[in-house]
Design an enzyme around this catalytic site. Structure first.
Site, PDB file in Angstrom:
ATOM      1  N   LYS A 125     -12.953  -4.828   9.012  1.00  0.00           N
ATOM      2  CA  LYS A 125     -13.262  -3.463   8.557  1.00  0.00           C
ATOM      3  C   LYS A 125     -14.772  -3.273   8.462  1.00  0.00           C
ATOM      4  O   LYS A 125     -15.290  -2.219   8.816  1.00  0.00           O
ATOM      5  CB  LYS A 125     -12.588  -3.198   7.210  1.00  0.00           C
ATOM      6  CG  LYS A 125     -11.083  -3.061   7.385  1.00  0.00           C
ATOM      7  CD  LYS A 125     -10.405  -2.472   6.178  1.00  0.00           C
ATOM      8  CE  LYS A 125      -8.954  -2.196   6.498  1.00  0.00           C
ATOM      9  NZ  LYS A 125      -8.030  -2.835   5.564  1.00  0.00           N
TER      10      LYS A 125
ATOM     11  N   LYS B  70      -0.769   0.106  20.189  1.00  0.00           N
ATOM     12  CA  LYS B  70       0.098  -0.259  19.068  1.00  0.00           C
ATOM     13  C   LYS B  70       0.384   0.998  18.250  1.00  0.00           C
ATOM     14  O   LYS B  70      -0.543   1.773  17.953  1.00  0.00           O
ATOM     15  CB  LYS B  70      -0.649  -1.286  18.203  1.00  0.00           C
ATOM     16  CG  LYS B  70       0.034  -1.595  16.900  1.00  0.00           C
ATOM     17  CD  LYS B  70      -0.856  -2.423  15.987  1.00  0.00           C
ATOM     18  CE  LYS B  70      -0.260  -2.520  14.668  1.00  0.00           C
ATOM     19  NZ  LYS B  70      -0.421  -2.345  13.451  1.00  0.00           N
TER      20      LYS B  70
ATOM     21  N   LYS C 104      -0.561   4.568  12.255  1.00  0.00           N
ATOM     22  CA  LYS C 104      -1.007   5.843  11.677  1.00  0.00           C
ATOM     23  C   LYS C 104      -2.450   6.129  12.061  1.00  0.00           C
ATOM     24  O   LYS C 104      -2.830   7.257  12.300  1.00  0.00           O
ATOM     25  CB  LYS C 104      -0.903   5.780  10.152  1.00  0.00           C
ATOM     26  CG  LYS C 104       0.367   6.375   9.627  1.00  0.00           C
ATOM     27  CD  LYS C 104       0.557   5.986   8.192  1.00  0.00           C
ATOM     28  CE  LYS C 104       0.932   4.631   8.010  1.00  0.00           C
ATOM     29  NZ  LYS C 104       1.209   3.568   7.570  1.00  0.00           N
TER      30      LYS C 104
HETATM   31  P1  ADP Z   1      -0.219   1.278  10.226  1.00  0.00           P
HETATM   32  O1  ADP Z   1      -0.877   0.494  11.342  1.00  0.00           O
HETATM   33  O2  ADP Z   1       0.558   2.434  10.754  1.00  0.00           O
HETATM   34  O3  ADP Z   1      -1.194   1.669   9.124  1.00  0.00           O
HETATM   35  P2  ADP Z   1       0.626  -0.760   8.404  1.00  0.00           P
HETATM   36  O4  ADP Z   1      -0.551  -1.612   8.714  1.00  0.00           O
HETATM   37  O5  ADP Z   1       0.679  -0.064   7.083  1.00  0.00           O
HETATM   38  O6  ADP Z   1       0.830   0.311   9.577  1.00  0.00           O
HETATM   39  O7  ADP Z   1       1.939  -1.633   8.622  1.00  0.00           O
HETATM   40  C1  ADP Z   1       2.845  -2.022   7.648  1.00  0.00           C
HETATM   41  C2  ADP Z   1       3.729  -3.106   8.257  1.00  0.00           C
HETATM   42  O8  ADP Z   1       4.429  -2.611   9.408  1.00  0.00           O
HETATM   43  C3  ADP Z   1       2.887  -4.298   8.726  1.00  0.00           C
HETATM   44  O9  ADP Z   1       3.271  -5.431   7.987  1.00  0.00           O
HETATM   45  C4  ADP Z   1       3.209  -4.497  10.178  1.00  0.00           C
HETATM   46  O10 ADP Z   1       3.735  -5.804  10.372  1.00  0.00           O
HETATM   47  C5  ADP Z   1       4.294  -3.479  10.519  1.00  0.00           C
HETATM   48  N1  ADP Z   1       3.849  -2.696  11.689  1.00  0.00           N
HETATM   49  C6  ADP Z   1       3.010  -1.624  11.699  1.00  0.00           C
HETATM   50  N2  ADP Z   1       2.858  -1.117  12.931  1.00  0.00           N
HETATM   51  C7  ADP Z   1       3.597  -1.886  13.758  1.00  0.00           C
HETATM   52  C8  ADP Z   1       3.863  -1.864  15.174  1.00  0.00           C
HETATM   53  N3  ADP Z   1       3.337  -0.948  15.982  1.00  0.00           N
HETATM   54  N4  ADP Z   1       4.678  -2.819  15.675  1.00  0.00           N
HETATM   55  C9  ADP Z   1       5.247  -3.757  14.869  1.00  0.00           C
HETATM   56  N5  ADP Z   1       5.046  -3.823  13.530  1.00  0.00           N
HETATM   57  C10 ADP Z   1       4.244  -2.900  12.970  1.00  0.00           C
END
Ligand code: ADP
Ligand code: TRP
Length: 321
Positions: free
Chosen positions: A110, A189, A192
């Site tokens: 970050k 990927k 959000k």
């Molecule tokens: P975002 O990237 O949307 O902010 P988070 O980082 O909050 O999502 O993800 C929460 C959980 O969901 C993580 O532990 C991660 O393993 C899973 N996750 C998020 N996006 C994906 C994805 N595209 N494919 C597989 N697992 C995901």
């Protein structure tokens, strides 16, 4: 075996979250004693507005309950309803070397991206360690991105137990064998932060529209296509039966199939997959008091465990009554 995991409230959950983490959390309920919480203290490190903190917490709670969280068996609560965890964070901070936190890659990434970090972000893994240790967790199911935080937790637990007395269970990580990375509609990927998500409970018309927009290559309809390089096929893998998937695979390889055809079927399957849970989600939206009650009851149960561990830790360091 006590299983514990935290979910950051950062908005409505998407299908990447579901297939990557939530589904496994929900499956673990059948065999284990699960503790799941909404990590709202952690979310504050990115300075959301007060309305976002409250709204996202309820959204995540409703998503989990609608998708099958067992509100009787599983303890489900909002992290900040058990503030004991912040006191334990302090006790743990005092046995945590700065270097351990400076090495954390999620923090370093970050900062490398230009974010000006606050102290909360730097101390984030210590709060996570307190979450895990205060509930005597044995197993912590998380995505691979969280592996290092669990290693930090183990390190802190061992340091504390050696410096004082054996207060903490040293947890094991449980890296969720996810279905690989779920691609978003632009092929990156699903996340959000990229604005490329399909939310689990967004309106069906909008799910359909987004699926029709998924990025594909420009291979002509007649030509054979490589399913392993296709975002639509990657999503079909999550929701199609093995027989149907095999049929799509040969349609891809044989040629004569347009991506539009695969997208239409994907939209149908995706909508059907989550259909049984939609009604429950809507019911919950109309009964927020029930959702709050579930979280309050969970907090009460969690607090009882947290108080006991915190008391042991206080005694161990010399903060005697
Ligand atoms: P975002 O990237 O949307 O902010 P988070 O980082 O909050 O999502 O993800 C929460 C959980 O969901 C993580 O532990 C991660 O393993 C899973 N996750 C998020 N996006 C994906 C994805 N595209 N494919 C597989 N697992 C995901
Ligand atoms: N840091 C985790 C994430 O971003 C969320 C989390 C907070 C957590 N406390 C935890 C996960 C304790 C497991 C255990 O996904």
């Amino acid at each position: 075996m006590r299983v514990l995991s935290g979910i950051q409230p950062s908005g409505k959950l998407h299908i990447g979250n579901f297939f990557g983490a939530m589904r496994q959390h929900l499956q673990l309920q059948a065999e284990h004693n699960c503790f799941y919480f909404i990590a709202d203290y952690h979310a504050l490190t990115s300075n959301p507005t007060p309305a976002e903190v409250a709204g996202h917490t309820l959204d995540v709670a409703m998503d989990y309950i609608a998708l099958g969280l067992d509100t009787e068996k599983t303890i489900f609560w909002r992290q900040s309803d058990v503030p004991e965890v912040t006191e334990l964070t302090w006790l743990l901070s005092c046995v945590t070397p700065m270097g351990l936190l400076q090495r954390c890659t999620s923090y370093k990434d970050k900062v490398a991206q230009g974010l000006s970090p606050n102290h909360g972000l730097f101390a984030y893994p210590v709060l996570q360690a307190a979450d895990i240790l205060i509930y005597n967790s044995d197993l912590v199911p998380v995505g691979a991105d969280q592996k290092q935080h669990i290693e930090v937790t183990r390190d802190i637990a061992i340091r504390f137990n050696n410096a004082y007395s054996k207060v903490f269970t040293v947890p094991k990580e449980h890296i969720i064998k996810s279905v690989a990375v779920v691609p978003g509609i632009d092929g990156r990927k699903m996340s959000k932060s990229y604005g490329n998500t399909i939310e689990i409970f967004e309106p069906e018309v909008s799910v359909r529209k987004k699926i029709m927009k998924i990025v594909t290559d420009s291979t002509p309809v007649e030509d054979p296509k490589d399913p392993d390089k296709c975002n639509v096929f990657a999503l079909l893998k999550l929701v199609a039966s093995p027989e149907e998937l095999a049929e799509w695979e040969s349609k891809y390889r044989n040629g004569g199939m347009g991506y539009g055809q695969a997208k239409k079927r994907l939209a149908e399957l995706m909508i059907d997959y989550f259909k049984p849970f939609r009604q429950k989600r809507t019911k919950l939206e109309n009964n927020i008091d029930y959702v709050k009650e579930v979280l309050a009851k969970g907090a009460e149960r969690a607090k009882a465990v947290a108080r006991e561990t915190l008391e042991k830790a206080r005694q161990a360091v010399g903060l005697k009554k």
